[in-house]
Scaffold this active site. Structure first.
Site, PDB file in Angstrom:
ATOM      1  N   HIS A  17       0.850  -1.208   0.000  1.00  0.00           N
ATOM      2  CA  HIS A  17       0.000   0.000   0.000  1.00  0.00           C
ATOM      3  C   HIS A  17       0.877   1.246   0.000  1.00  0.00           C
ATOM      4  CE1 HIS A  17      -3.181  -2.684   2.136  1.00  0.00           C
ATOM      5  NE2 HIS A  17      -3.565  -2.513   0.883  1.00  0.00           N
ATOM      6  N   LYS A  41     -17.175  -6.305   7.471  1.00  0.00           N
ATOM      7  CA  LYS A  41     -15.979  -7.036   7.022  1.00  0.00           C
ATOM      8  C   LYS A  41     -15.210  -7.628   8.205  1.00  0.00           C
ATOM      9  CE  LYS A  41     -14.716  -5.505   2.410  1.00  0.00           C
ATOM     10  NZ  LYS A  41     -13.554  -5.296   1.542  1.00  0.00           N
ATOM     11  N   ARG A  93      -1.801  -6.112  -8.334  1.00  0.00           N
ATOM     12  CA  ARG A  93      -0.668  -7.013  -8.103  1.00  0.00           C
ATOM     13  C   ARG A  93      -0.626  -8.125  -9.141  1.00  0.00           C
ATOM     14  NH1 ARG A  93      -2.914  -8.222  -2.331  1.00  0.00           N
ATOM     15  NH2 ARG A  93      -4.615  -8.295  -3.794  1.00  0.00           N
ATOM     16  N   SER A 131      -3.048  -7.738   2.904  1.00  0.00           N
ATOM     17  CA  SER A 131      -3.351  -7.586   4.337  1.00  0.00           C
ATOM     18  C   SER A 131      -3.728  -8.946   4.925  1.00  0.00           C
ATOM     19  CB  SER A 131      -4.511  -6.606   4.533  1.00  0.00           C
ATOM     20  OG  SER A 131      -4.174  -5.337   4.037  1.00  0.00           O
TER      21      SER A 131
HETATM   22  O1  PNS Z   1      -9.093  -2.917   0.144  1.00  0.00           O
HETATM   23  P1  PNS Z   1     -10.385  -3.420  -0.417  1.00  0.00           P
HETATM   24  O2  PNS Z   1     -11.181  -4.107   0.662  1.00  0.00           O
HETATM   25  O3  PNS Z   1     -10.197  -4.256  -1.636  1.00  0.00           O
HETATM   26  O4  PNS Z   1     -11.214  -2.102  -0.866  1.00  0.00           O
HETATM   27  C1  PNS Z   1     -12.503  -2.239  -1.430  1.00  0.00           C
HETATM   28  C2  PNS Z   1     -13.209  -0.876  -1.505  1.00  0.00           C
HETATM   29  C3  PNS Z   1     -13.164  -0.168  -0.159  1.00  0.00           C
HETATM   30  C4  PNS Z   1     -12.521  -0.010  -2.528  1.00  0.00           C
HETATM   31  C5  PNS Z   1     -14.675  -1.141  -1.956  1.00  0.00           C
HETATM   32  O5  PNS Z   1     -15.219  -2.162  -1.151  1.00  0.00           O
HETATM   33  C6  PNS Z   1     -15.568   0.088  -1.813  1.00  0.00           C
HETATM   34  O6  PNS Z   1     -15.368   1.066  -2.491  1.00  0.00           O
HETATM   35  N1  PNS Z   1     -16.555   0.024  -0.898  1.00  0.00           N
HETATM   36  C7  PNS Z   1     -17.455   1.124  -0.613  1.00  0.00           C
HETATM   37  C8  PNS Z   1     -18.865   0.873  -1.131  1.00  0.00           C
HETATM   38  C9  PNS Z   1     -18.946   1.222  -2.608  1.00  0.00           C
HETATM   39  O7  PNS Z   1     -18.723   2.332  -3.021  1.00  0.00           O
HETATM   40  N2  PNS Z   1     -19.303   0.217  -3.419  1.00  0.00           N
HETATM   41  C10 PNS Z   1     -19.351   0.396  -4.870  1.00  0.00           C
HETATM   42  C11 PNS Z   1     -18.051  -0.029  -5.558  1.00  0.00           C
HETATM   43  S1  PNS Z   1     -17.831  -1.795  -5.359  1.00  0.00           S
END
Ligand code: PNS
Length: 163
Positions: A17, A41, A93, A131
């Protein structure tokens, strides 16, 4: 001013990150590292702890002039819009990331097509790093040295060892 949002669970924030954040900080005037506040989560680290760790990384890496932490609990595009961001920043990645990212991008475009997502390729030496891997290694007593920023290593190790 070019503003980007780097969103994620960051449970915890890894060296991978940090690579992405450093690259983004070079291209954007301001970068908000946005921690998803989603109890669904079941994160190991609370939002407050994740924000504190990210703040420490920003300071230690000397990125405090244009990188800031934040949290969001609703739609990412709404958060991005609230901080006047034109771009969402994500890291890639391995090939399997592409499919996941492709879907997130499609949803976000559908919701707000004025915000563009840009991707930074991970350093190949970190392509295995996530993570989840850090949590698994730490829980079983393996070394997380070199996987998370040194300023947070002790805190993360102690927490995972207690799990
Ligand atoms: O690190 P991650 O868990 O892969 O991040 C995922 C994230 C936070 C980018 C995604 O879950 C997110 O944007 N969640 C907020 C809800 C949202 O906007 N959903 C629509 C896009 S999937």
């Amino acid at each position: 001013m070019r503003i980007g949002v780097y969103p994620g669970s960051f449970d915890p924030f890894t060296i991978g990150h940090l690579d992405v954040l450093k690259s983004a900080a070079e291209l954007f005037d301001k970068v908000y590292v946005a921690v998803l506040n989603n109890a669904g989560k079941s994160p190991v680290f609370s939002v407050e702890e994740r924000v504190k760790m990210i703040d420490r990384v920003i300071e230690t890496a000397g990125l405090e002039s244009n990188c800031f932490s934040g949290t969001f609990g609703g739609l990412l595009v709404d958060y991005a819009s609230s901080v006047s961001a034109s771009h969402i920043i994500r890291g890639l990645r391995v090939v399997t990331d592409f499919e996941y990212e492709f879907q997130i991008d499609a949803v976000n475009r559908h919701l707000m097509d004025t915000i563009t997502t840009v991707y930074f390729m991970a350093n190949p030496s970190h392509s295995f790093l996530s993570s989840s891997n850090v949590k698994e290694i730490g829980r079983y007593g393996g070394s997380i040295e070199g996987l998370v920023p040194p300023c947070n290593e002790h805190f993360i190790r102690e927490r995972l060892a207690r799990q």
